[in-house]
Design an enzyme around this catalytic site. Structure first.
Site, PDB file in Angstrom:
ATOM      1  N   GLN A   1      35.797  39.416  29.029  1.00 31.42           N
ATOM      2  CA  GLN A   1      36.577  38.415  30.000  1.00 31.42           C
ATOM      3  C   GLN A   1      37.861  37.933  29.089  1.00 31.42           C
ATOM      4  O   GLN A   1      38.830  37.398  29.784  1.00 31.42           O
ATOM      5  CB  GLN A   1      35.713  37.200  30.386  1.00 31.42           C
TER       6      GLN A   1
ATOM      7  N   PHE B   1      42.367  41.596  32.870  1.00 35.60           N
ATOM      8  CA  PHE B   1      42.306  42.379  33.987  1.00 35.60           C
ATOM      9  C   PHE B   1      43.703  42.969  34.432  1.00 35.60           C
ATOM     10  O   PHE B   1      43.867  44.144  35.128  1.00 35.60           O
ATOM     11  CB  PHE B   1      41.541  41.712  34.971  1.00 35.60           C
TER      12      PHE B   1
ATOM     13  N   SER C   1      54.891  58.296  38.963  1.00 34.35           N
ATOM     14  CA  SER C   1      53.409  58.239  38.667  1.00 34.35           C
ATOM     15  C   SER C   1      52.677  57.965  39.660  1.00 34.35           C
ATOM     16  O   SER C   1      52.663  56.991  40.547  1.00 34.35           O
ATOM     17  CB  SER C   1      53.337  56.902  37.629  1.00 34.35           C
ATOM     18  N   LEU C   2      51.725  59.044  40.060  1.00 35.42           N
ATOM     19  CA  LEU C   2      50.996  59.098  41.399  1.00 35.42           C
ATOM     20  C   LEU C   2      50.300  57.786  41.701  1.00 35.42           C
ATOM     21  O   LEU C   2      49.602  57.357  40.831  1.00 35.42           O
ATOM     22  CB  LEU C   2      50.538  60.280  41.324  1.00 35.42           C
TER      23      LEU C   2
ATOM     24  N   ASP D   1      31.807  33.260  28.009  1.00 36.37           N
ATOM     25  CA  ASP D   1      31.874  34.319  28.862  1.00 36.37           C
ATOM     26  C   ASP D   1      32.026  35.588  28.089  1.00 36.37           C
ATOM     27  O   ASP D   1      31.228  36.553  28.571  1.00 36.37           O
ATOM     28  CB  ASP D   1      33.240  34.276  29.754  1.00 36.37           C
TER      29      ASP D   1
ATOM     30  N   SER E   1      40.354  30.069  39.340  1.00 35.44           N
ATOM     31  CA  SER E   1      40.435  29.998  37.690  1.00 35.44           C
ATOM     32  C   SER E   1      41.813  29.941  37.323  1.00 35.44           C
ATOM     33  O   SER E   1      42.066  29.208  36.110  1.00 35.44           O
ATOM     34  CB  SER E   1      39.396  31.111  37.279  1.00 35.44           C
TER      35      SER E   1
ATOM     36  N   GLU F   1      43.535  44.737  41.301  1.00 35.38           N
ATOM     37  CA  GLU F   1      44.898  44.342  40.474  1.00 35.38           C
ATOM     38  C   GLU F   1      45.830  45.432  40.511  1.00 35.38           C
ATOM     39  O   GLU F   1      47.113  44.812  40.513  1.00 35.38           O
ATOM     40  CB  GLU F   1      44.253  44.148  39.081  1.00 35.38           C
TER      41      GLU F   1
ATOM     42  N   ASN G   1      49.286  70.016  51.262  1.00 29.12           N
ATOM     43  CA  ASN G   1      49.569  71.330  50.953  1.00 29.12           C
ATOM     44  C   ASN G   1      48.528  72.143  50.142  1.00 29.12           C
ATOM     45  O   ASN G   1      48.627  73.329  49.928  1.00 29.12           O
ATOM     46  CB  ASN G   1      50.880  71.525  50.369  1.00 29.12           C
TER      47      ASN G   1
ATOM     48  N   ARG H   1      46.684  26.628  32.049  1.00 30.54           N
ATOM     49  CA  ARG H   1      46.244  27.251  33.438  1.00 30.54           C
ATOM     50  C   ARG H   1      46.432  26.109  34.708  1.00 30.54           C
ATOM     51  O   ARG H   1      46.851  26.432  35.599  1.00 30.54           O
ATOM     52  CB  ARG H   1      44.897  27.796  33.263  1.00 30.54           C
TER      53      ARG H   1
END
Length: 623
Positions: free
Chosen positions: A426, A390, A125-126, A422, A344, A365, A186, A318
């Site tokens: 978000q 994200f 996966s480039l 938010d 956060s 990310e 190339n 969190r």
């Protein structure tokens, strides 16, 4: 040690012969397989001949040696060339290369994977090999403090990927003098010319703008390539060798011709090409050996002193994640990364306590997840955090981490409509589905601080991709500090043998289920409450017990879109249960807006009143 001498005439002859062998073997194995990317391999053969003969310090008998350089084929479709290199180094046989490439059950797969001990990570996966290389180089410079170098072969097509420039940006920011990207320019991609074709000057200016040194060379001039790689070893910052090459080099019939990407040469053409290149060879190369490295020391940090919380105290998970991460940081192999939201996610608590093992990836990310994969290549236990929403930007990197069998821990905060004002940009509302779909993943969603801490402590040694979903707001601590939370388990918070309905939640909805159970009890409806903190693997036995006791009356409540989340996990788990099911699935079915958390959960139909209504409806027909 550096290359011992400048190139002599006999050295050039040997390098040219090796490059011819790499080309011949790339043709032979792909033609025999009936598929592959020989032309992408032919263009880079001279680069690899010089690299492996003169500059790659590697002990092929000890692929996990701490002092070894790292070689990553970001252009993983050029696997014929990589495997031809392995043959030239004596790591694999000619028979394995030619007869098993791309065959069922072979370790020589179409794109490289760590099924081979000399391959650090899966590529193909480039745009991913260089970002992973940044993670390995971070470990080398800042953690291992060893002089190994990371060499990454990139294709020019993947230079259009934003992740490549995220990688170069972070390489420049962290001064990764131990990282060299070699770009095989190339000119041709899959469907035709690349964006910049042979505009090496534009490539150079872009590379330099990201704080890296650009070295422009003719990729078929062995002397120039050798000089460039030697300069890269002496550089004080990251280097990018921009090598002008010709796709299909060495085969006149297809050199610099469009339409040959991903196509093997048919047998007659392959035979002509091999003859033109001088025939089959069996050259063995003695790759420069690395200097001995000090023996690795087993981490001997102090056992973590995990945080403890009073039952009933309101603590956001969190916050518990940040506290637990700081605590497990007593192990010197634990590292943390964040995407500029650590205040956060609460990863900043780890950064304050263990600044030498914290890497800020800023708003990158893809690079954050890739760096985590690179760090675990060197034996570290990385935790990477950002908002749950994200991680969708980095999803392909998460997917490829699973292909690499990488052991990484991811933490997504600000999940669901619960985050409040938010608004939907978000709100992580797809993350459970995405992470559940990752092969071999573990998905955890604690409802309180105590369970969160216990799960973080287990994530340190968990194999594969492990994802933890955390909550923004503070909710009451439900459990005692000594309670256990095995991965794959669940908790029965309310329940008896005469329950009429089961309320099943995870994270914030567990608290709504408890409040609903209290209200239902006043109406004479007995509701058991199940905390499915382990979303994958799921506690199937607990669910089957709930079906048996309640006659199949289940209310599943999740702060997530209905597709692929908790409800899907429950229904998939019970798909083969013979008993009838009466499942009400409460999830976020519309597009949320801004508002208070309680307002948004009520509006989404996952608040207390909605749970009560669903339970009433479920039990209305009970006998």
């Amino acid at each position: 040690m550096e290359a011992e001498r400048t190139l002599r005439a006999e050295d050039l002859t040997q390098l040219a012969e090796l490059a011819a062998q790499l080309r011949v073997d790339s043709i032979r194995c792909s033609t025999r397989a009936g598929s592959g990317h020989p032309t992408s391999s032919l263009s880079a053969a001279d680069l690899l001949a010089v690299l492996m003969s003169r500059h790659l310090r590697y002990d092929w008998a000890d692929p996990r040696g701490r002092a070894n350089d790292h070689l990553i084929f970001s252009k993983g479709h050029a696997s014929p060339l990589l495997y031809a290199v392995f043959k030239a180094a004596g790591a694999i046989t000619d028979q394995e290369l030619v007869e098993t490439y791309r065959q069922f059950g072979s370790r020589l797969q179409g794109h490289p994977t760590p099924a081979l001990p000399w391959v650090d990570v899966a590529t193909g996966s480039l745009g991913q090999g260089l970002p992973v290389g940044v993670g390995i180089a971070l470990a080398g410079r800042y953690l291992d403090r060893l002089p190994f170098r990371v060499w990454v072969l990139c294709g020019d097509s993947e230079m259009a990927e934003g992740s490549v420039w995220e990688a170069l940006d972070k390489a420049g920011h962290y001064g990764l003098h131990n990282l060299t990207a070699i770009v095989d320019v190339n000119r041709f991609g899959q469907r035709g010319p690349t964006e910049l074709e042979w505009d090496l000057d534009t490539y150079r200016r872009r590379v330099e703008a990201f704080g890296c040194q650009a070295l422009v060379v003719d990729g078929h001039d062995l002397v120039a390539v050798d000089e460039a790689l030697g300069r890269a070893r002496q550089a004080t910052g990251p280097t990018v060798v921009l090598a002008r090459t010709v796709k299909g080099r060495g085969v006149p019939e297809i050199e610099n011709q469009p339409g040959w990407h991903g196509k093997q040469l048919e047998p007659e053409m392959a035979e002509r090409a091999v003859d033109a290149l001088g025939g089959v060879r069996q050259i063995r190369v003695a790759t420069p050996r690395p200097d001995p490295a000090p023996s690795a020391t087993t981490p001997t940090g102090q056992p973590p002193v995990l945080p403890r919380y009073d039952r009933g105290a309101k603590v956001a998970t969190r916050n518990a994640y940040g506290d637990a991460l700081r605590a497990v940081g007593s192990r010197p192999d634990v590292v943390a990364l964040d995407g500029e939201v650590s205040d956060s996610t609460r990863a900043d608590r780890f950064a304050e306590a263990h600044s030498d093992r914290y890497f800020e990836m800023f708003i990158s990310e893809q690079q954050m997840v890739a760096a985590a994969v690179g760090l675990q290549v060197r034996g570290y236990r990385p935790f990477a955090s950002t908002f749950a929403a994200f991680f969708s930007r980095a999803y392909d990197f998460v997917r490829m981490a699973a292909v690499s069998r990488a052991d990484i821990a991811l933490a997504g905060s600000h999940a669901g409509v619960e985050i409040g004002a938010d608004g939907p940009s978000q709100m992580g509302l797809e993350d459970l589905a995405a992470m559940r779909a990752v092969q071999g993943s573990t998905v955890l969603y604690p409802s309180d601080a105590v369970s969160c801490v216990a799960l973080v402590a287990q994530m340190v040694d968990r194999r594969g991709v492990t994802y933890l979903r955390t909550t923004r707001g503070g909710y009451p601590v439900l459990y005692d500090n000594d309670d256990t939370f095995p991965v794959g388990g669940s908790k029965l918070l309310r329940g008896g043998d005469d329950d009429h309905v089961a309320l099943i939640g995870a994270g914030v909805t567990v608290h709504n289920c408890l409040a609903a159970a209290d209200e239902l009890a006043r109406e004479g409806i007995n509701a058991r409450v199940i905390d499915l903190y382990s979303v994958k693997p799921l506690d199937r036995e607990r669910l089957i017990e709930a079906v048996r006791v309640t006659g199949g009356r289940l209310v599943v409540v999740e702060d997530h879109y209905p597709e692929g989340g908790l409800g899907s996990a429950v229904l998939e788990s019970l798909a083969d249960v013979a008993e009838p099911l009466r499942v009400a699935h409460l999830a976020v079915r519309g597009l949320p807006t801004s508002g208070k958390p309680a307002q948004l959960m009520d509006e989404a139909g996952i608040g207390v009143s909605a749970i009560v209504a669903a339970a009433r409806a479920s039990t209305a027909q009970r006998g």
